[in-house]
Design an enzyme around this catalytic site. Structure first.
Site, PDB file in Angstrom:
ATOM      1  N   CYS A 129      13.466  11.168  -0.209  1.00 51.53           N
ATOM      2  CA  CYS A 129      12.668  12.344  -0.564  1.00 51.53           C
ATOM      3  C   CYS A 129      13.501  13.357  -1.346  1.00 51.53           C
ATOM      4  O   CYS A 129      13.007  13.966  -2.294  1.00 51.53           O
ATOM      5  CB  CYS A 129      12.086  12.975   0.689  1.00 51.53           C
ATOM      6  SG  CYS A 129      10.855  11.916   1.484  1.00 51.53           S
ATOM      7  N   CYS A 135      14.781  13.264   3.841  1.00 58.81           N
ATOM      8  CA  CYS A 135      15.703  12.126   3.844  1.00 58.81           C
ATOM      9  C   CYS A 135      16.269  11.947   2.433  1.00 58.81           C
ATOM     10  O   CYS A 135      15.893  12.656   1.494  1.00 58.81           O
ATOM     11  CB  CYS A 135      14.981  10.863   4.296  1.00 58.81           C
ATOM     12  SG  CYS A 135      13.778  10.238   3.090  1.00 58.81           S
ATOM     13  N   GLU A 152       6.807  14.487   2.230  1.00 58.59           N
ATOM     14  CA  GLU A 152       7.311  15.092   0.997  1.00 58.59           C
ATOM     15  C   GLU A 152       6.854  14.324  -0.228  1.00 58.59           C
ATOM     16  O   GLU A 152       6.478  14.928  -1.240  1.00 58.59           O
ATOM     17  CB  GLU A 152       8.853  15.124   0.992  1.00 58.59           C
ATOM     18  CG  GLU A 152       9.460  15.902   2.135  1.00 58.59           C
ATOM     19  CD  GLU A 152       9.850  15.025   3.313  1.00 58.59           C
ATOM     20  OE1 GLU A 152      10.873  15.315   3.941  1.00 58.59           O
ATOM     21  OE2 GLU A 152       9.124  14.053   3.615  1.00 58.59           O
ATOM     22  N   HIS A 198       6.212   9.210   2.939  1.00 63.48           N
ATOM     23  CA  HIS A 198       6.653  10.382   3.693  1.00 63.48           C
ATOM     24  C   HIS A 198       5.855  11.609   3.250  1.00 63.48           C
ATOM     25  O   HIS A 198       5.320  11.648   2.132  1.00 63.48           O
ATOM     26  CB  HIS A 198       8.132  10.641   3.446  1.00 63.48           C
ATOM     27  CG  HIS A 198       9.034   9.615   4.061  1.00 63.48           C
ATOM     28  ND1 HIS A 198      10.387   9.798   4.171  1.00 63.48           N
ATOM     29  CD2 HIS A 198       8.789   8.394   4.601  1.00 63.48           C
ATOM     30  CE1 HIS A 198      10.937   8.751   4.743  1.00 63.48           C
ATOM     31  NE2 HIS A 198       9.983   7.874   5.012  1.00 63.48           N
TER      32      HIS A 198
END
Length: 149
Positions: free
Chosen positions: A89, A86, A58, A56
């Site tokens: 993260c 999420c 992040e 992701h």
């Protein structure tokens, strides 16, 4: 004196990263990490390219910023991300001890707030900065994806 480097300025930089992800066929989420008005990490989702569910924006940004700083803690840093982090993260952000998270669009289904994931107690959170722009890009991506299938 007015500081041109405000939350909107840096969120626009994160949106530029989300556009790059969109062009690559990745879910268009972009992120930048800033320390003292300087971008030290700039990235976007890479889950398709890397065939990695943890890639992701992040997560990529945390790794990049930690490498830049030469340490694992981001206590003086701010993350700007186009979609609410999420649970995965948020957990990584907790451990990084990041000072501030600014996100654009909320994720009502998978966001850390909906799932009740805790951030570090010292982390400040701001939401809704350029939310309409980030949401529009995500919607456009999924409409185009559905039309291709």
């Amino acid at each position: 004196m007015i500081n041109p480097f405000d939350d909107t300025y840096f969120m626009r930089k994160a949106l530029q990263e989300a556009e790059v992800a969109f062009e690559k066929g990745e879910i268009p989420v972009g992120a930048v990490i800033v320390v003292q008005d300087r971008i030290i990490a700039r990235t976007h989702n890479l889950t398709e390219l890397l065939n990695d569910v943890t890639a992701h924006a992040e997560m990529q940004a945390i790794t990049s910023a930690a490498n830049f700083l030469g340490g694992k803690y981001l206590t003086d840093c701010t993350l700007y991300v186009t979609l609410e982090p999420c649970q995965m993260c948020a957990g990584a952000l907790y451990w990084s001890q990041i000072a501030k998270i600014v996100y654009a669009a909320s994720d009502e289904q998978r966001g850390f707030k909906t799932l009740g994931t805790q951030l570090h107690p010292k982390t400040k959170v701001i939401s809704g900065i350029l939310a309409e722009e980030a949401s529009a890009l995500l919607k456009r991506f999924f409409i185009e994806k559905r039309n291709l299938n």
